[in-house]
Design a protein around this motif. Structure first.
Motif, PDB file in Angstrom:
ATOM      1  N   MET A   1       0.877  -1.193   0.000  1.00 48.50           N
ATOM      2  CA  MET A   1       0.000   0.000   0.000  1.00 48.50           C
ATOM      3  C   MET A   1       0.905   1.231   0.000  1.00 48.50           C
ATOM      4  O   MET A   1       1.230   1.776   1.052  1.00 48.50           O
ATOM      5  CB  MET A   1      -0.899  -0.034   1.231  1.00 48.50           C
ATOM      6  N   HIS A 105      -0.675   2.040  16.608  1.00 45.93           N
ATOM      7  CA  HIS A 105      -2.016   2.407  17.069  1.00 45.93           C
ATOM      8  C   HIS A 105      -1.944   3.495  18.142  1.00 45.93           C
ATOM      9  O   HIS A 105      -2.661   4.507  18.060  1.00 45.93           O
ATOM     10  CB  HIS A 105      -2.745   1.180  17.612  1.00 45.93           C
ATOM     11  N   THR A 106      -1.073   3.321  19.125  1.00 46.99           N
ATOM     12  CA  THR A 106      -1.028   4.332  20.184  1.00 46.99           C
ATOM     13  C   THR A 106      -0.448   5.649  19.663  1.00 46.99           C
ATOM     14  O   THR A 106      -0.827   6.725  20.151  1.00 46.99           O
ATOM     15  CB  THR A 106      -0.286   3.855  21.450  1.00 46.99           C
ATOM     16  N   LEU A 108      -1.117   6.854  16.720  1.00 40.15           N
ATOM     17  CA  LEU A 108      -2.302   7.472  16.102  1.00 40.15           C
ATOM     18  C   LEU A 108      -3.220   8.072  17.168  1.00 40.15           C
ATOM     19  O   LEU A 108      -3.732   9.180  17.012  1.00 40.15           O
ATOM     20  CB  LEU A 108      -3.084   6.444  15.283  1.00 40.15           C
ATOM     21  N   VAL A 109      -3.439   7.341  18.252  1.00 38.58           N
ATOM     22  CA  VAL A 109      -4.294   7.823  19.344  1.00 38.58           C
ATOM     23  C   VAL A 109      -3.734   9.136  19.900  1.00 38.58           C
ATOM     24  O   VAL A 109      -4.473  10.106  20.108  1.00 38.58           O
ATOM     25  CB  VAL A 109      -4.405   6.771  20.478  1.00 38.58           C
ATOM     26  N   PHE A 119      -5.909  16.058  12.763  1.00 35.82           N
ATOM     27  CA  PHE A 119      -5.888  14.620  12.524  1.00 35.82           C
ATOM     28  C   PHE A 119      -7.211  14.176  11.887  1.00 35.82           C
ATOM     29  O   PHE A 119      -7.979  13.408  12.461  1.00 35.82           O
ATOM     30  CB  PHE A 119      -5.599  13.867  13.828  1.00 35.82           C
ATOM     31  N   THR A 120      -7.427  14.665  10.674  1.00 35.23           N
ATOM     32  CA  THR A 120      -8.646  14.336   9.923  1.00 35.23           C
ATOM     33  C   THR A 120      -8.581  12.886   9.453  1.00 35.23           C
ATOM     34  O   THR A 120      -7.508  12.267   9.504  1.00 35.23           O
ATOM     35  CB  THR A 120      -8.745  15.219   8.676  1.00 35.23           C
ATOM     36  N   PRO A 121      -9.694  12.327   8.958  1.00 29.36           N
ATOM     37  CA  PRO A 121      -9.649  10.962   8.414  1.00 29.36           C
ATOM     38  C   PRO A 121      -8.576  10.798   7.329  1.00 29.36           C
ATOM     39  O   PRO A 121      -7.888   9.770   7.297  1.00 29.36           O
ATOM     40  CB  PRO A 121     -11.047  10.763   7.842  1.00 29.36           C
ATOM     41  N   GLU A 122      -8.395  11.813   6.473  1.00 28.06           N
ATOM     42  CA  GLU A 122      -7.405  11.685   5.405  1.00 28.06           C
ATOM     43  C   GLU A 122      -5.979  11.659   5.964  1.00 28.06           C
ATOM     44  O   GLU A 122      -5.113  10.938   5.462  1.00 28.06           O
ATOM     45  CB  GLU A 122      -7.505  12.850   4.402  1.00 28.06           C
ATOM     46  N   HIS A 124      -5.217  10.679   9.037  1.00 29.38           N
ATOM     47  CA  HIS A 124      -5.209   9.386   9.741  1.00 29.38           C
ATOM     48  C   HIS A 124      -4.807   8.287   8.763  1.00 29.38           C
ATOM     49  O   HIS A 124      -3.895   7.483   9.030  1.00 29.38           O
ATOM     50  CB  HIS A 124      -6.608   9.179  10.327  1.00 29.38           C
ATOM     51  N   LEU A 125      -5.426   8.289   7.589  1.00 29.52           N
ATOM     52  CA  LEU A 125      -5.118   7.311   6.541  1.00 29.52           C
ATOM     53  C   LEU A 125      -3.639   7.384   6.164  1.00 29.52           C
ATOM     54  O   LEU A 125      -2.936   6.376   6.108  1.00 29.52           O
ATOM     55  CB  LEU A 125      -6.005   7.595   5.322  1.00 29.52           C
ATOM     56  N   ASP A 128      -1.325   6.239   9.011  1.00 31.41           N
ATOM     57  CA  ASP A 128      -1.452   4.790   9.188  1.00 31.41           C
ATOM     58  C   ASP A 128      -0.612   4.066   8.132  1.00 31.41           C
ATOM     59  O   ASP A 128       0.136   3.122   8.447  1.00 31.41           O
ATOM     60  CB  ASP A 128      -2.925   4.384   9.084  1.00 31.41           C
TER      61      ASP A 128
ATOM     62  N   ARG B  31     -14.122   7.108   9.545  1.00 40.24           N
ATOM     63  CA  ARG B  31     -12.683   6.816   9.549  1.00 40.24           C
ATOM     64  C   ARG B  31     -12.399   5.422   9.019  1.00 40.24           C
ATOM     65  O   ARG B  31     -11.462   5.212   8.257  1.00 40.24           O
ATOM     66  CB  ARG B  31     -12.085   6.983  10.950  1.00 40.24           C
ATOM     67  N   VAL B  34     -12.694   5.426   5.268  1.00 41.41           N
ATOM     68  CA  VAL B  34     -11.631   6.223   4.624  1.00 41.41           C
ATOM     69  C   VAL B  34     -10.266   5.549   4.777  1.00 41.41           C
ATOM     70  O   VAL B  34      -9.515   5.424   3.818  1.00 41.41           O
ATOM     71  CB  VAL B  34     -11.570   7.655   5.224  1.00 41.41           C
ATOM     72  N   VAL B  35      -9.956   5.136   6.018  1.00 42.75           N
ATOM     73  CA  VAL B  35      -8.618   4.618   6.310  1.00 42.75           C
ATOM     74  C   VAL B  35      -8.438   3.196   5.782  1.00 42.75           C
ATOM     75  O   VAL B  35      -7.342   2.807   5.381  1.00 42.75           O
ATOM     76  CB  VAL B  35      -8.334   4.687   7.828  1.00 42.75           C
ATOM     77  N   PRO B  52     -13.371  10.872   0.712  1.00 40.98           N
ATOM     78  CA  PRO B  52     -13.602  11.146   2.137  1.00 40.98           C
ATOM     79  C   PRO B  52     -14.746  12.128   2.415  1.00 40.98           C
ATOM     80  O   PRO B  52     -15.530  11.907   3.331  1.00 40.98           O
ATOM     81  CB  PRO B  52     -12.252  11.722   2.598  1.00 40.98           C
ATOM     82  N   GLU B 109     -10.736   0.284  16.931  1.00 43.09           N
ATOM     83  CA  GLU B 109      -9.574   1.184  16.919  1.00 43.09           C
ATOM     84  C   GLU B 109      -9.983   2.584  16.514  1.00 43.09           C
ATOM     85  O   GLU B 109      -9.529   3.574  17.095  1.00 43.09           O
ATOM     86  CB  GLU B 109      -8.507   0.662  15.952  1.00 43.09           C
ATOM     87  N   ILE B 113      -9.744   6.226  18.640  1.00 42.09           N
ATOM     88  CA  ILE B 113      -9.133   7.437  18.095  1.00 42.09           C
ATOM     89  C   ILE B 113     -10.114   8.605  18.133  1.00 42.09           C
ATOM     90  O   ILE B 113      -9.742   9.739  18.463  1.00 42.09           O
ATOM     91  CB  ILE B 113      -8.590   7.147  16.677  1.00 42.09           C
ATOM     92  N   ALA B 116     -10.294   9.790  21.711  1.00 45.93           N
ATOM     93  CA  ALA B 116      -9.088  10.548  22.053  1.00 45.93           C
ATOM     94  C   ALA B 116      -9.202  11.972  21.531  1.00 45.93           C
ATOM     95  O   ALA B 116      -8.866  12.937  22.221  1.00 45.93           O
ATOM     96  CB  ALA B 116      -7.848   9.870  21.483  1.00 45.93           C
ATOM     97  N   GLN B 128      -8.082   5.076  28.438  1.00 44.61           N
ATOM     98  CA  GLN B 128      -7.910   4.384  27.169  1.00 44.61           C
ATOM     99  C   GLN B 128      -7.869   2.882  27.387  1.00 44.61           C
ATOM    100  O   GLN B 128      -8.517   2.115  26.667  1.00 44.61           O
ATOM    101  CB  GLN B 128      -6.623   4.836  26.465  1.00 44.61           C
TER     102      GLN B 128
END
Lengths: 143, 147
Positions: A1, A105-106, A108-109, A119-122, A124-125, A128, B31, B34-35, B52, B109, B113, B116, B128
């Motif tokens: 990816m 993961h943490t 990202l959190v 930290f929008t969905p885009e 975040h993607l 990740d 999310r 999208v992700v 998105p 997950e 997020i 958070a 958490q």
């Protein structure tokens, strides 16, 4: 990816904010990983204090974030940039590959926590995907 | 049976009281779609998921996200018997919806997020950890009838 140009731009943008708080963010990400996924503590049996506030956790957390920052700054040559760290993980640290997802993961959190508007969905993607790439490079020499 | 400390029960109740199920569910599901775009395979009837902004603005995504988080409330009301509470839902996801349980993990997950982002510093490591435990229990229950 693989990372698109947009992904790279998103990563650089959010990391320009995160990189400056390397110790805080690193401590939070590492400390939360140790608390939420207790099996990860097995790699830190030599630490006296495993909390987010611990000096050892803060120092090590900063180290991790600084390494990621260098990968961000050389986002087109992650393999070369992290080559010696990759060797270290393969030969010395030998952290089970499953754990890279847990720390990712943490991270990202913590980014969501510190930078909720950015930290929008885009983004975040993109982060990740980027962390998956970093994890891949770091485990690349395992076998 | 899962053991919950008084502190964990407290944390769950306190934060549940502050969560808007529709908003949190919408954001979490957005999310996920999208992700992890391959998850869109389960939502072919949802209309426009092409980018998105389309996903975030899609009313079916919002409605479904709300449904999922509202259902989380059932587990919270029955912390000592989550498995039985979700037995029928588990069968539904396995036999009718044919959802790979890995997707439960992805949504879990994403929800962490979102929480958070919403709660910031109040979403301490202990909070958490408690919510991740709750979601792990929920996920195990939802996976339990798969065969």
């Amino acid at each position: 990816m693989s990372l698109t140009a947009t992904d790279k731009a998103h990563v650089k943008a959010i990391w320009s904010k995160a990189g400056g708080k390397a110790e805080e963010i690193g401590a939070e990400a590492l400390g939360r990983m140790l608390e939420v996924f207790p099996q990860t503590k097995t790699y830190f049996s030599h630490y006296a204090d495993l909390s987010v506030k611990s000096t050892q956790v803060r120092t090590h957390g900063k180290k991790i974030i600084d390494a990621i920052t260098s990968a961000v700054n050389h986002i087109d040559e992650i393999t070369g940039t992290l080559s010696s760290l990759s060797t270290l993980h393969a030969n010395t640290l030998r952290v089970d590959p499953a754990n890279f997802k847990l720390l990712s993961h943490t991270i990202l959190v913590v980014l969501a926590l510190y930078f909720p508007a950015d930290f929008t969905p885009e983004v975040h993607l993109a982060v990740d995907k980027f962390l998956a790439r970093v994890s891949h490079v770091l485990t690349d020499k395992y076998r | 049976m899962v053991h919950w400390t008084d502190e964990e029960r407290d944390i769950i109740k306190t934060f549940w009281g502050k969560i808007d199920a529709e908003e949190a569910g919408h954001q979490a599901l957005t999310r996920v779609l999208v992700v992890y775009p391959w998850t869109q395979r389960y939502f072919s009837t949802f209309g426009n998921l092409s980018k998105p902004s389309a996903i975030a603005g899609n009313p079916k995504v919002r409605a479904h996200g709300k449904r999922v988080v509202v259902a989380l409330g059932d587990a919270i009301k029955n912390l000592d018997n989550v498995k039985a509470t979700y037995a029928k839902l588990s069968e539904l996801h396995s036999e009718k919806l044919h959802v790979d349980p890995e997707n439960f993990r992805l949504l879990g997950e994403a929800l962490i997020i979102v929480l958070a982002g919403q709660f910031g510093a109040a979403f301490t490591p202990a909070v958490q950890a408690t919510w991740q435990k709750l979601l792990a229990v929920v996920i195990a229950a939802l996976s339990s009838k798969y065969h």
